[in-house]
Enzyme design. Structure first.
Site, PDB file in Angstrom:
ATOM      1  CE  LYS A 100      -2.121  -1.298   3.849  1.00 17.23           C
ATOM      2  NZ  LYS A 100      -1.530  -2.630   4.078  1.00 17.23           N
ATOM      3  NE  ARG A 176      -5.365  -0.716   8.665  1.00 16.22           N
ATOM      4  CZ  ARG A 176      -4.117  -1.094   8.496  1.00 16.22           C
ATOM      5  NH1 ARG A 176      -3.729  -2.279   8.878  1.00 16.22           N
ATOM      6  NH2 ARG A 176      -3.256  -0.277   7.966  1.00 16.22           N
ATOM      7  NE  ARG A 211       7.421  -2.342   6.232  1.00 22.43           N
ATOM      8  CZ  ARG A 211       6.102  -2.397   6.297  1.00 22.43           C
ATOM      9  NH1 ARG A 211       5.385  -1.778   5.380  1.00 22.43           N
ATOM     10  NH2 ARG A 211       5.509  -3.065   7.250  1.00 22.43           N
ATOM     11  NE  ARG A 240       5.538  -0.379  10.225  1.00 22.92           N
ATOM     12  CZ  ARG A 240       4.441  -0.543   9.494  1.00 22.92           C
ATOM     13  NH1 ARG A 240       4.295   0.103   8.350  1.00 22.92           N
ATOM     14  NH2 ARG A 240       3.485  -1.363   9.891  1.00 22.92           N
ATOM     15  NE  ARG A 251       1.701  -5.253  10.790  1.00 25.56           N
ATOM     16  CZ  ARG A 251       2.903  -5.015  10.253  1.00 25.56           C
ATOM     17  NH1 ARG A 251       4.007  -5.339  10.910  1.00 25.56           N
ATOM     18  NH2 ARG A 251       3.005  -4.452   9.069  1.00 25.56           N
TER      19      ARG A 251
HETATM   20  P1  AP5 Z   1       4.719  -1.490   1.899  1.00 26.62           P
HETATM   21  O1  AP5 Z   1       4.420  -0.677   0.714  1.00 26.62           O
HETATM   22  O2  AP5 Z   1       5.414  -0.852   3.050  1.00 26.62           O
HETATM   23  O3  AP5 Z   1       3.413  -2.290   2.370  1.00 26.62           O
HETATM   24  P2  AP5 Z   1       2.125  -1.806   3.168  1.00 26.62           P
HETATM   25  O4  AP5 Z   1       0.970  -2.503   2.567  1.00 26.62           O
HETATM   26  O5  AP5 Z   1       2.092  -0.327   3.248  1.00 26.62           O
HETATM   27  O6  AP5 Z   1       2.457  -2.472   4.548  1.00 26.62           O
HETATM   28  P3  AP5 Z   1       2.215  -2.029   6.054  1.00 26.62           P
HETATM   29  O7  AP5 Z   1       2.985  -3.010   6.890  1.00 26.62           O
HETATM   30  O8  AP5 Z   1       2.514  -0.575   6.261  1.00 26.62           O
HETATM   31  O9  AP5 Z   1       0.730  -2.270   6.235  1.00 26.62           O
HETATM   32  P4  AP5 Z   1       0.050  -2.528   7.562  1.00 26.62           P
HETATM   33  O10 AP5 Z   1      -1.355  -2.426   7.145  1.00 26.62           O
HETATM   34  O11 AP5 Z   1       0.435  -3.756   8.261  1.00 26.62           O
HETATM   35  O12 AP5 Z   1       0.642  -1.381   8.498  1.00 26.62           O
HETATM   36  P5  AP5 Z   1       0.098   0.046   8.929  1.00 26.62           P
HETATM   37  O13 AP5 Z   1       1.245   0.927   9.080  1.00 26.62           O
HETATM   38  O14 AP5 Z   1      -1.020   0.485   8.079  1.00 26.62           O
HETATM   39  O15 AP5 Z   1       5.595  -2.729   1.379  1.00 26.62           O
HETATM   40  C1  AP5 Z   1       6.095  -3.694   2.283  1.00 26.62           C
HETATM   41  C2  AP5 Z   1       7.476  -4.167   1.802  1.00 26.62           C
HETATM   42  O16 AP5 Z   1       7.305  -4.841   0.540  1.00 26.62           O
HETATM   43  C3  AP5 Z   1       8.454  -3.026   1.532  1.00 26.62           C
HETATM   44  O17 AP5 Z   1       9.733  -3.414   1.922  1.00 26.62           O
HETATM   45  C4  AP5 Z   1       8.402  -2.805   0.018  1.00 26.62           C
HETATM   46  O18 AP5 Z   1       9.617  -2.346  -0.515  1.00 26.62           O
HETATM   47  C5  AP5 Z   1       8.087  -4.215  -0.478  1.00 26.62           C
HETATM   48  N1  AP5 Z   1       7.271  -4.192  -1.681  1.00 26.62           N
HETATM   49  C6  AP5 Z   1       6.213  -3.372  -1.956  1.00 26.62           C
HETATM   50  N2  AP5 Z   1       5.693  -3.654  -3.154  1.00 26.62           N
HETATM   51  C7  AP5 Z   1       6.419  -4.693  -3.648  1.00 26.62           C
HETATM   52  C8  AP5 Z   1       6.347  -5.442  -4.858  1.00 26.62           C
HETATM   53  N3  AP5 Z   1       5.418  -5.200  -5.791  1.00 26.62           N
HETATM   54  N4  AP5 Z   1       7.240  -6.447  -5.037  1.00 26.62           N
HETATM   55  C9  AP5 Z   1       8.177  -6.714  -4.076  1.00 26.62           C
HETATM   56  N5  AP5 Z   1       8.290  -6.041  -2.909  1.00 26.62           N
HETATM   57  C10 AP5 Z   1       7.423  -5.039  -2.701  1.00 26.62           C
HETATM   58  O19 AP5 Z   1      -0.536  -0.297  10.379  1.00 26.62           O
HETATM   59  C11 AP5 Z   1       0.313  -0.631  11.465  1.00 26.62           C
HETATM   60  C12 AP5 Z   1      -0.531  -0.827  12.706  1.00 26.62           C
HETATM   61  O20 AP5 Z   1      -1.205   0.407  13.027  1.00 26.62           O
HETATM   62  C13 AP5 Z   1      -1.643  -1.868  12.588  1.00 26.62           C
HETATM   63  O21 AP5 Z   1      -1.150  -3.166  12.860  1.00 26.62           O
HETATM   64  C14 AP5 Z   1      -2.631  -1.370  13.658  1.00 26.62           C
HETATM   65  O22 AP5 Z   1      -2.198  -1.735  14.942  1.00 26.62           O
HETATM   66  C15 AP5 Z   1      -2.522   0.145  13.528  1.00 26.62           C
HETATM   67  N6  AP5 Z   1      -3.519   0.659  12.573  1.00 26.62           N
HETATM   68  C16 AP5 Z   1      -3.284   1.078  11.302  1.00 26.62           C
HETATM   69  N7  AP5 Z   1      -4.430   1.465  10.717  1.00 26.62           N
HETATM   70  C17 AP5 Z   1      -5.410   1.279  11.643  1.00 26.62           C
HETATM   71  C18 AP5 Z   1      -6.821   1.470  11.623  1.00 26.62           C
HETATM   72  N8  AP5 Z   1      -7.462   1.903  10.526  1.00 26.62           N
HETATM   73  N9  AP5 Z   1      -7.511   1.163  12.733  1.00 26.62           N
HETATM   74  C19 AP5 Z   1      -6.896   0.709  13.843  1.00 26.62           C
HETATM   75  N10 AP5 Z   1      -5.556   0.491  13.922  1.00 26.62           N
HETATM   76  C20 AP5 Z   1      -4.832   0.771  12.821  1.00 26.62           C
END
Ligand code: AP5
Length: 306
Positions: A100, A176, A211, A240, A251
């Site tokens: 994402k 979410r 990552r 992270r 997660r």
């Molecule tokens: P990346 O682009 O960083 O992936 P992402 O989908 O953004 O992953 P996140 O881990 O940020 O998502 P998440 O939903 O778990 O975390 P968030 O911060 O939202 O890519 C990942 C890796 O893959 C990178 O190294 C990249 O280079 C590589 N990559 C990307 N595309 C690629 C490709 N095509 N091919 C190969 N490699 C590739 O949430 C964290 C925490 O916050 C949650 O666990 C929760 O506790 C809280 N939280 C967040 N949102 C909410 C909400 N709405 N409500 C309540 N709690 C929430």
């Protein structure tokens, strides 16, 4: 060259161009003054206008794809006008590490939307050690959703900031849960498109543990798939706190518990994207979907004026 608060004018030889935000360097300005033609590249068009009209020397107003409308008292020259844009509202969703954030970098580069990531907003609070941040961290460490009373208002306020309203927004990782989706609907906040990144689960753990983040630029790297460009960048990369194999499994579990409720809210506007290809190819699919959406809007606005 005249200028007022609503419309600006540029006169070049046989042409007058109007736009809500004309500047001498504006891409709306016809680069070839000898062409009596409305010229807009797609990339310049997107953030600025969703409907465009041409006032021809025969005193008719037309949209490029619509019938001509007669106009009274029209000046005797060619005019192209841009109506104020209706900004794009985009949601992007997918499992942890489905890409994402990576795609959001590419989307904002091209479309100029304001990127709002719930996880990033929360990490700012955690880093500031605010009361909300301390509470949020407890949940984030367990891979659970942070309670709505912290997240819902945080995201809503960011969505309603002037920049998001003017440029459009790209909402990443929100909503979410069914309660978050319902809260957005209650606030009257509805996206134009819901992009769902699909990646097989086996690949997600590898993506998470590899990552790395550049704290200076905010850019996302992967040690194998998207390595840093230089030693200097490599030396400052961070990881992270929730990017461990153990935590990503938690997660993923949380994601599976909640995803269906969110998908059902947006099923009519969902575009599924294969996220298991190179990031440029993932973006190509998203770009095609957004382009189609904008073209459809343009056609609709043309038929409204016909
Ligand atoms: P990346 O682009 O960083 O992936 P992402 O989908 O953004 O992953 P996140 O881990 O940020 O998502 P998440 O939903 O778990 O975390 P968030 O911060 O939202 O890519 C990942 C890796 O893959 C990178 O190294 C990249 O280079 C590589 N990559 C990307 N595309 C690629 C490709 N095509 N091919 C190969 N490699 C590739 O949430 C964290 C925490 O916050 C949650 O666990 C929760 O506790 C809280 N939280 C967040 N949102 C909410 C909400 N709405 N409500 C309540 N709690 C929430």
């Amino acid at each position: 060259m005249g200028s007022n608060s609503c419309l600006n004018f540029a006169i070049t030889h046989h042409c007058v161009y109007l736009s809500p935000s004309f500047s001498p360097n504006s891409k709306l300005h016809n680069p070839n003054p000898n062409h009596n033609q409305f010229l807009l590249s797609r990339s310049s068009f997107i953030p600025i206008a969703t409907s465009s009209f041409a006032l021809h020397s025969n005193h008719t107003l037309s949209h490029p794809r619509s019938k001509k409308l007669p106009l009274r008292n029209a000046p005797n020259f060619y005019v192209a006008a841009s109506a104020k844009a209706v900004p794009l509202k985009v949601m992007i969703s997918g499992a942890p590490a489905s890409g994402k954030g990576t795609q959001c970098e590419l989307i904002t580069q091209k479309y100029g939307l304001v990127h709002i990531a719930a996880g990033d907003l929360l990490r700012v609070e955690v880093a500031a050690a605010s009361e909300n941040g301390k509470r949020a961290k407890e949940y984030m460490e367990k891979g659970e959703l942070v309670p709505d009373e912290i997240v819902v208002m945080m995201v809503k306020e960011r969505l309603l900031q002037p920049d998001s309203q003017e440029k459009g927004w790209l909402l990443d990782g929100y909503p979410r849960s069914s309660s978050q989706a319902a809260a957005l609907e209650d606030f009257g906040i509805h996206p134009d498109i819901f992009i769902l990144l699909e990646v097989p689960e086996d690949n997600l753990v590898e993506r998470v543990v590899g990552r790395r983040l550049d704290p200076l630029t905010g850019k996302i790297y992967h040690l194998k798939y998207s390595p840093p460009e230089s030693e200097e960048i490599a030396s400052r990369l961070t990881q992270r706190f929730d990017d461990t194999e153990e935590r990503v499994k938690l997660r993923l579990h949380t994601h599976h518990q909640n995803v269906e409720a969110v998908l059902s809210t947006y099923k009519d506007i969902t575009v599924k994207v294969n996220g298991n290809v190179a990031k440029e190819n993932v973006f190509a699919q998203i770009d095609a979907a957004l382009t189609e959406l904008l073209e459809q809007r343009e056609v609709n606005s043309g038929s409204l004026t016909a």
